[in-house]
Scaffold this motif. Sequence first.
Motif, PDB file in Angstrom:
ATOM      1  N   PRO A   1      17.836  41.461  54.293  1.00  0.00           N
ATOM      2  CA  PRO A   1      17.406  40.213  53.652  1.00  0.00           C
ATOM      3  C   PRO A   1      16.516  39.403  54.600  1.00  0.00           C
ATOM      4  O   PRO A   1      16.539  39.593  55.818  1.00  0.00           O
ATOM      5  CB  PRO A   1      18.721  39.490  53.373  1.00  0.00           C
ATOM      6  CG  PRO A   1      19.761  40.549  53.397  1.00  0.00           C
ATOM      7  CD  PRO A   1      19.301  41.573  54.372  1.00  0.00           C
ATOM      8  N   LEU A   2      15.763  38.492  54.026  1.00  0.00           N
ATOM      9  CA  LEU A   2      14.935  37.579  54.804  1.00  0.00           C
ATOM     10  C   LEU A   2      15.566  36.193  54.753  1.00  0.00           C
ATOM     11  O   LEU A   2      15.832  35.667  53.671  1.00  0.00           O
ATOM     12  CB  LEU A   2      13.517  37.523  54.242  1.00  0.00           C
ATOM     13  CG  LEU A   2      12.573  36.500  54.895  1.00  0.00           C
ATOM     14  CD1 LEU A   2      12.300  36.855  56.352  1.00  0.00           C
ATOM     15  CD2 LEU A   2      11.257  36.395  54.127  1.00  0.00           C
ATOM     16  N   VAL A   3      15.824  35.625  55.918  1.00  0.00           N
ATOM     17  CA  VAL A   3      16.375  34.269  56.019  1.00  0.00           C
ATOM     18  C   VAL A   3      15.488  33.475  56.959  1.00  0.00           C
ATOM     19  O   VAL A   3      15.298  33.862  58.119  1.00  0.00           O
ATOM     20  CB  VAL A   3      17.822  34.274  56.550  1.00  0.00           C
ATOM     21  CG1 VAL A   3      18.367  32.849  56.626  1.00  0.00           C
ATOM     22  CG2 VAL A   3      18.720  35.138  55.672  1.00  0.00           C
ATOM     23  N   PHE A   4      14.925  32.379  56.473  1.00  0.00           N
ATOM     24  CA  PHE A   4      14.134  31.508  57.340  1.00  0.00           C
ATOM     25  C   PHE A   4      14.508  30.052  57.068  1.00  0.00           C
ATOM     26  O   PHE A   4      14.975  29.703  55.982  1.00  0.00           O
ATOM     27  CB  PHE A   4      12.630  31.739  57.170  1.00  0.00           C
ATOM     28  CG  PHE A   4      12.081  31.484  55.797  1.00  0.00           C
ATOM     29  CD1 PHE A   4      11.596  30.233  55.437  1.00  0.00           C
ATOM     30  CD2 PHE A   4      12.027  32.505  54.861  1.00  0.00           C
ATOM     31  CE1 PHE A   4      11.074  30.008  54.174  1.00  0.00           C
ATOM     32  CE2 PHE A   4      11.507  32.286  53.586  1.00  0.00           C
ATOM     33  CZ  PHE A   4      11.033  31.036  53.245  1.00  0.00           C
ATOM     34  N   THR A   5      14.318  29.216  58.084  1.00  0.00           N
ATOM     35  CA  THR A   5      14.790  27.838  58.067  1.00  0.00           C
ATOM     36  C   THR A   5      13.614  26.873  58.031  1.00  0.00           C
ATOM     37  O   THR A   5      12.609  27.076  58.722  1.00  0.00           O
ATOM     38  CB  THR A   5      15.642  27.554  59.319  1.00  0.00           C
ATOM     39  OG1 THR A   5      16.673  28.531  59.422  1.00  0.00           O
ATOM     40  CG2 THR A   5      16.268  26.173  59.254  1.00  0.00           C
ATOM     41  N   VAL A   6      13.756  25.815  57.225  1.00  0.00           N
ATOM     42  CA  VAL A   6      12.740  24.760  57.167  1.00  0.00           C
ATOM     43  C   VAL A   6      13.420  23.414  57.348  1.00  0.00           C
ATOM     44  O   VAL A   6      14.591  23.234  57.009  1.00  0.00           O
ATOM     45  CB  VAL A   6      11.972  24.788  55.820  1.00  0.00           C
ATOM     46  CG1 VAL A   6      11.204  26.090  55.668  1.00  0.00           C
ATOM     47  CG2 VAL A   6      12.915  24.576  54.640  1.00  0.00           C
ATOM     48  N   SER A   7      12.671  22.477  57.898  1.00  0.00           N
ATOM     49  CA  SER A   7      13.192  21.130  58.091  1.00  0.00           C
ATOM     50  C   SER A   7      12.962  20.306  56.833  1.00  0.00           C
ATOM     51  O   SER A   7      12.316  20.748  55.875  1.00  0.00           O
ATOM     52  CB  SER A   7      12.497  20.469  59.286  1.00  0.00           C
ATOM     53  OG  SER A   7      11.108  20.308  59.021  1.00  0.00           O
TER      54      SER A   7
END
Length: 457
Positions: free
Chosen positions: A185-191
Amino acid sequence: MSGGLDTQKLGVVFKSRPDILKGIEKAADEPSRVQLFNTIADFIYEQIGGPSSSEPALKRRRVDIEPSTGKNGATSNGTAAASSADVGFESILLESILLEIKEISVSVPQRKKFDLCFTAQHLYARLPNTTAPVPGMIYAWKDIEYAFYIPVPEKTQVQHNYVLFPPNSYLSSLSKNATPSETEPLVFTVSAGAPKPGAIGGPNASAASAVSDSYSTLFHWAINKCLQAGSKGVHVVEADPTKFHSLVKQSHRPKEKAVHVKAFRGSKDGYLFFLENGILWGFKKPLMFIPLDRIAAISYTSVLQRTFNMVVEIFSNEGGDTEATEEVEFAMIDQEDYGGISEKYVIKNGLQDRSMADQRKAKLQLAENAKGGKKSADGAEGDANGAAEDDGLTELERAAKLEQQLQDDEDEEEEDYDPGSDADSDGSGASSEGDDDDDDEEAEGDEMDEEGDGDEA
């Protein structure tokens, strides 16, 4: 061949795709494009095992392969199909980048900052100031099965994770029998803030600027647009505190309702999110998502004073085959969260609660018998059935009551058994014999005294 296309290397890289070679030759009408195509050719040449590659051949990723055509990773001729990551290089070389968002923090499959590139067919990550996709981080929009937008727990600053599941990845860690996924899976974080100036590029940058008040509005717009084009009906699902939230207060943001529940899966700690279409477990590897239509039942076990465990029974195969189920257990859930899980999720979604099912009662009875419990299996079953009929308790309270009853029986067993009782008996027996000997000696002494008195007379 610094002045023109490296036709020799391009010929090796694309020997099975003359159509791509012709497209490159036609498009290479500017020095910058010539340099770009040569750079791509160098990179792929190393990946497929060119002399300049320093890696062992077994570690090099295949690129000259056929795209996946089957839902479960098989081609029409029955051979194993390639994942999106393997297909990526050839299939996206000629695709135009529609939107580029720079310096995004990715945590799965790799923990690093990448530029995320959107094309009509793919989403892929690449390192800053490079042109080639990162192997294993290429996702075809048509293959994405689930997409989520979830708050990052226990952060002082508000952050959210986007989670995208490619084929066969959402239950790939369920058991050894589960179909493995070739792409993580792809997991990325944004503010919570807006993108910095210059962070958005590509032909659609001007259109994206209209929805760039925050990273979430930007990514929602971009991802949903591309997913809709994939025609699978997939869209980004958010955690909704009005539908489910934890009753445990967050010390760092006490006024905000947490939409996650702390739990353990084995020795790994993580978080459960009860969403409109299923239960998400994250964010450490391996991630898991359990769709509602794959949940056979939910049970509560190991009920203690402050925590309990939740067992999710899952249909092993799509379509709800009741003959094939597997279980996954999430442990050490706070007792305060039971009401929300049971009433706002299990009951509301019509899921079956099997906390006091015959199978689980049998397990408790076997445990009691193994410990030498006083009650027979029939008696335990009668007590359980009687308690379940009309006692006004919840399923969790019944399970806790039964387990407490078993524990009390075990404690009574330990109290009844006195390891020193045999020694005491031996001691008292020896003392009794000694007393008898003393009595005999006293009797003999009395007889002798009587005889002595007789002689004197």
